[in-house]
Write a protein that holds these residues in place. Structure first.
Motif: not given
Length: 162
Positions: A1-8, A83-92
Motif C-alpha cells: 500500500m502506497k503511503v500518502r505524503i503531503f507537504v505544507y 517521496n511526497a506527492t501533494v503540496i498543501v496550500k492555504g488560501l485566504r
C-alpha cells in the motif's frame, strides 16, 4: 500500500492559528504531513529557521502524523527527496489564489506526479497573517487566539524586545 505524503510549505514567521487549522485538516487527508519551513532569501524573518521549526513543533505536538522539517532550494526537489506527492496550500482570499495557481502550474510542469491541494482557510482566520501577528505584537496588541497558546510568550518576548 502506497503511503500518502503531503507537504505544507511556508515561512511560518511565526506560525498562526490559521496555519495550524490547515495543518490539522490536511493531516486528516494523508498518512504523513510534513510541515516544511523554507528559507526564503527575499524575506528577512524575525525568527531564525531553527526557532520557527521549534515553534511549529510546539504547536503540532499531539498530531501524530505531522513532522516538521526545514529546507532550502526548490520545493519540488524537497518533494522528490521525501517521496511526497501533494503540496498543501492555504488560501485566504482571491489574491492568494492568483500567486498560488502560478506556483502550482510551475510545480506541475517540473514534476507531473505532484499535485497541489488548495484548502480554504477557516473563516475565523481569513484576516490572519504572520505579518499582522508580528505588527500587533510589536505594538503591544493582543495576539491571544491568533497564534497557538504554547508560543504566545515566545512571540511577545521576541517582538516586544526589538
Amino acid at each position: 500500500m502506497k503511503v500518502r505524503i503531503f507537504v505544507y510549505p511556508g515561512s511560518f514567521d511565526p506560525i498562526t492559528n490559521g496555519h495550524l487549522d490547515i495543518i490539522k485538516r490536511a493531516s486528516e487527508l494523508c498518512d504523513k504531513l510534513i510541515v516544511a519551513v523554507l528559507v526564503n532569501n527575499s524575506k528577512k524573518p524575525v525568527f531564525s529557521l531553527e526557532e520557527r521549526v521549534e515553534l511549529i513543533e510546539c504547536a503540532v505536538e499531539g498530531i501524530d502524523n505531522v513532522e516538521v522539517e526545514s529546507f532550502t532550494g526548490l520545493l519540488i526537489d524537497f518533494m522528490k527527496k521525501k517521496n511526497a506527492t501533494v503540496i498543501v496550500k492555504g488560501l485566504r482570499a482571491v489574491s492568494d489564489f492568483e500567486y498560488e495557481l502560478q506556483m502550482a502550474l510551475l510545480n506541475k510542469k517540473l514534476d507531473h506526479n505532484v499535485e497541489t491541494l488548495f484548502m480554504m482557510t477557516n473563516i475565523n482566520y481569513s484576516f490572519l497573517s504572520s505579518s499582522s501577528v508580528r505588527e500587533l505584537a510589536k505594538h503591544n496588541g493582543n495576539i491571544d487566539g491568533l497564534v497557538p497558546d504554547c508560543i504566545i510568550d515566545k512571540v511577545l518576548k521576541r517582538l516586544r524586545s526589538n
